[in-house]
Design a protein around this motif. Structure first.
Motif, PDB file in Angstrom:
ATOM      1  N   LYS A  76       1.491   6.614  -6.903  1.00 18.16           N
ATOM      2  CA  LYS A  76       0.182   7.195  -7.250  1.00 18.16           C
ATOM      3  C   LYS A  76      -0.608   6.268  -8.176  1.00 18.16           C
ATOM      4  O   LYS A  76      -1.160   6.679  -9.191  1.00 18.16           O
ATOM      5  CB  LYS A  76       0.348   8.571  -7.878  1.00 18.16           C
ATOM      6  CG  LYS A  76       0.939   9.575  -6.922  1.00 18.16           C
ATOM      7  CD  LYS A  76       1.056  10.936  -7.542  1.00 18.16           C
ATOM      8  CE  LYS A  76       1.393  11.932  -6.472  1.00 18.16           C
ATOM      9  NZ  LYS A  76       2.657  12.472  -6.434  1.00 18.16           N
ATOM     10  N   ASP A 130       0.820  -1.212   0.000  1.00 16.92           N
ATOM     11  CA  ASP A 130       0.000   0.000   0.000  1.00 16.92           C
ATOM     12  C   ASP A 130       0.854   1.262   0.000  1.00 16.92           C
ATOM     13  O   ASP A 130       0.528   2.248  -0.652  1.00 16.92           O
ATOM     14  CB  ASP A 130      -0.983  -0.005   1.164  1.00 16.92           C
ATOM     15  CG  ASP A 130      -0.334  -0.206   2.517  1.00 16.92           C
ATOM     16  OD1 ASP A 130       0.823  -0.656   2.573  1.00 16.92           O
ATOM     17  OD2 ASP A 130      -0.988   0.081   3.531  1.00 16.92           O
ATOM     18  N   LYS A 153      -3.579   3.104  -8.220  1.00 21.49           N
ATOM     19  CA  LYS A 153      -4.678   2.455  -7.509  1.00 21.49           C
ATOM     20  C   LYS A 153      -4.478   0.944  -7.544  1.00 21.49           C
ATOM     21  O   LYS A 153      -3.931   0.388  -8.504  1.00 21.49           O
ATOM     22  CB  LYS A 153      -6.011   2.795  -8.165  1.00 21.49           C
ATOM     23  CG  LYS A 153      -6.307   4.264  -8.224  1.00 21.49           C
ATOM     24  CD  LYS A 153      -7.096   4.670  -7.035  1.00 21.49           C
ATOM     25  CE  LYS A 153      -7.518   6.116  -7.179  1.00 21.49           C
ATOM     26  NZ  LYS A 153      -7.844   6.693  -5.928  1.00 21.49           N
ATOM     27  N   ALA A 174       0.974   4.024  -3.049  1.00 23.43           N
ATOM     28  CA  ALA A 174       0.738   5.446  -2.783  1.00 23.43           C
ATOM     29  C   ALA A 174       1.883   6.300  -3.327  1.00 23.43           C
ATOM     30  O   ALA A 174       1.654   7.357  -3.928  1.00 23.43           O
ATOM     31  CB  ALA A 174       0.562   5.684  -1.293  1.00 23.43           C
TER      32      ALA A 174
END
Length: 69
Positions: free
Chosen positions: A15, A8, A17, A12
């Protein structure tokens, strides 16, 4: 569990998903979620390779060992 999955964090930083990564590497969003939350009992090396390829990272960026002491 002494192995911490930092997928995760890397997602992030890139950037990206989870849905997009799952689509790119050819696994379901649910399976990626299981891996991301650290609930997976195992990961195929081919899956790890695909994740590293698409996130431009090393396996050590995604996994961390934490002693239970």
């Amino acid at each position: 569990m002494p192995i911490i999955v930092k997928l995760d964090v890397v997602l992030a930083m890139r950037k990206m998903k989870s849905m997009e990564l799952a689509r790119r590497i050819g696994i379901t969003e649910q399976n990626l979620s299981i891996l991301k939350t650290g609930k997976a009992k195992a990961i195929r090396l081919s899956t790890l390779e695909a994740i590293c390829k698409h996130l431009n990272c090393q396996p050590g960026d995604l996994l961390e060992y934490e002693s239970e002491d």
